[in-house]
Design an enzyme around this catalytic site. Sequence first.
Site, PDB file in Angstrom:
ATOM      1  N   HIS A 167       0.823  -1.213   0.000  1.00 31.48           N
ATOM      2  CA  HIS A 167       0.000   0.000   0.000  1.00 31.48           C
ATOM      3  C   HIS A 167       0.862   1.270   0.000  1.00 31.48           C
ATOM      4  CE1 HIS A 167      -3.423  -2.559   0.541  1.00 31.48           C
ATOM      5  NE2 HIS A 167      -3.051  -2.948   1.745  1.00 31.48           N
ATOM      6  N   ASP A 173      -5.163  -8.286  -3.188  1.00 34.77           N
ATOM      7  CA  ASP A 173      -5.370  -8.075  -1.752  1.00 34.77           C
ATOM      8  C   ASP A 173      -6.675  -8.659  -1.228  1.00 34.77           C
ATOM      9  OD1 ASP A 173      -5.264  -7.147   0.839  1.00 34.77           O
ATOM     10  OD2 ASP A 173      -5.210  -5.025   0.360  1.00 34.77           O
TER      11      ASP A 173
HETATM   12 ZN   LIG Z   1      -3.381  -6.958   2.826  1.00 33.45          ZN
END
Ligand SMILES: [Zn+2]
Length: 446
Positions: free
Chosen positions: A268, A319
Amino acid sequence: MPLTTTYWLEHAWLGSYAEPGVALDVTDGRIAAVRTGVDAPPPGATVLRGFTVPGLANAHSHAFHRALRGTVQVGSGTFWTWREVMYTVAQRLTPDSYFALARAVYAEMALAGITAVGEFHYLHHAPGGTPYDDPNAMGEALIAAAREAGVRITLLDTAYLSAGFGAAPDHHQLRFSDGTAEKWAERVSDLKERDGVRVGAAIHSVRAVPADQLSTVARWAEERRAPLHVHLSEQTAENEACHAAHGVTPTRLLADHGVLGPRTTGVHNTHMTEADIALVGSTSTGTCMCPTTERDLADGIGPAVALQKAGSPLSLGSDSHAVIDLLEEARAMELNERLRTHIRGHWTAAALLRAASADGHAALGWNDAGTLEPGALADFTTIALDTVRTAGPVPRLAPETAVFAASAADVRHVVVGGRTVVRDGAHVSVPDTAGALAAAIAALRD
Ligand SMILES: [Zn+2]
């Protein structure tokens, strides 16, 4: 003499350009030769019509989040309210039900052209935190699932020891925790690499591993030259709590404890200061962007352009599996930047394909995959150029068409290690992938 299989690719991505008429010779699961200017399929060759690219790497996955698809789209909230729903699903999983779910999810990935997955795995123990007879039963279930689905896996076994800075794990998180990083290392050291399987390390986040134990995980990865991943600054609340506890940003804290470096990937890297970006770049720490999840969870848009300019290689992950489509992840990274800056063209289709293939594989420790060149693992994905989404543009624009218009539904063939995993849009070993997903998810409901 080892057996050689020849594939004839109507159009192939050779790293920086699309080439028509390419023959690939594959021996022992690796590409032995790449021959260009082959106008017609050689006798006996397997014909792959469409645009063949290196296999795609899904650098960040939590397989069980797939069970949340749809259900978490009802109502409003934030990342933190979404997490409560996610924990209730986590509570129900056993090694058997996790195997069934992950096998179907990895088959879905194969159908999307994904040939390697980085599984960020923290659901280790039985409810209440009691270890299974085999303390790695859950990790082994994921490995077995990936092998059955024909996908390479890097099991990023994740240290998850605390609920927050100085807070013991809550009742959901007991399943995640080994107690200490030392005990985590002991358990993970029993996991064995094998054909198609790499074992790496992960730090769930600076919230979940106390600062004085970060270096234990980093050292374990360093000794094995293994990849090390960490969720980093996905939420502003994490930054604030880290500041309150340690007086520094999460990135600085990781750097101070030896976590950053070229085998490390921050997942991220959304809410970073300029100093954080410089630190990630100067240490050649990678960045895994998960744009479809980041937008789904209302996380924000990470500074991918600045991170890459600073020296951080980019990879992509699905994810939470709101969708599983690496082509969508790739274009979303570019399109997010367009919305933010009002300027087009931050990355070329070539650069986005590189993040989805070669750099994604490197982030997972597969340095010999993600390219169509002699010596590389024979992992490749063919995208159809004759569907309603992809028909029209001249073949020279196949990369742009693939990245900006194609979807997972346009993936026609997938080969992993010289073995056909997807043929004509169907999974070879999990033929009813949708049925397998439905059954595995239904089994987790009340
Ligand atoms: Zn994750």
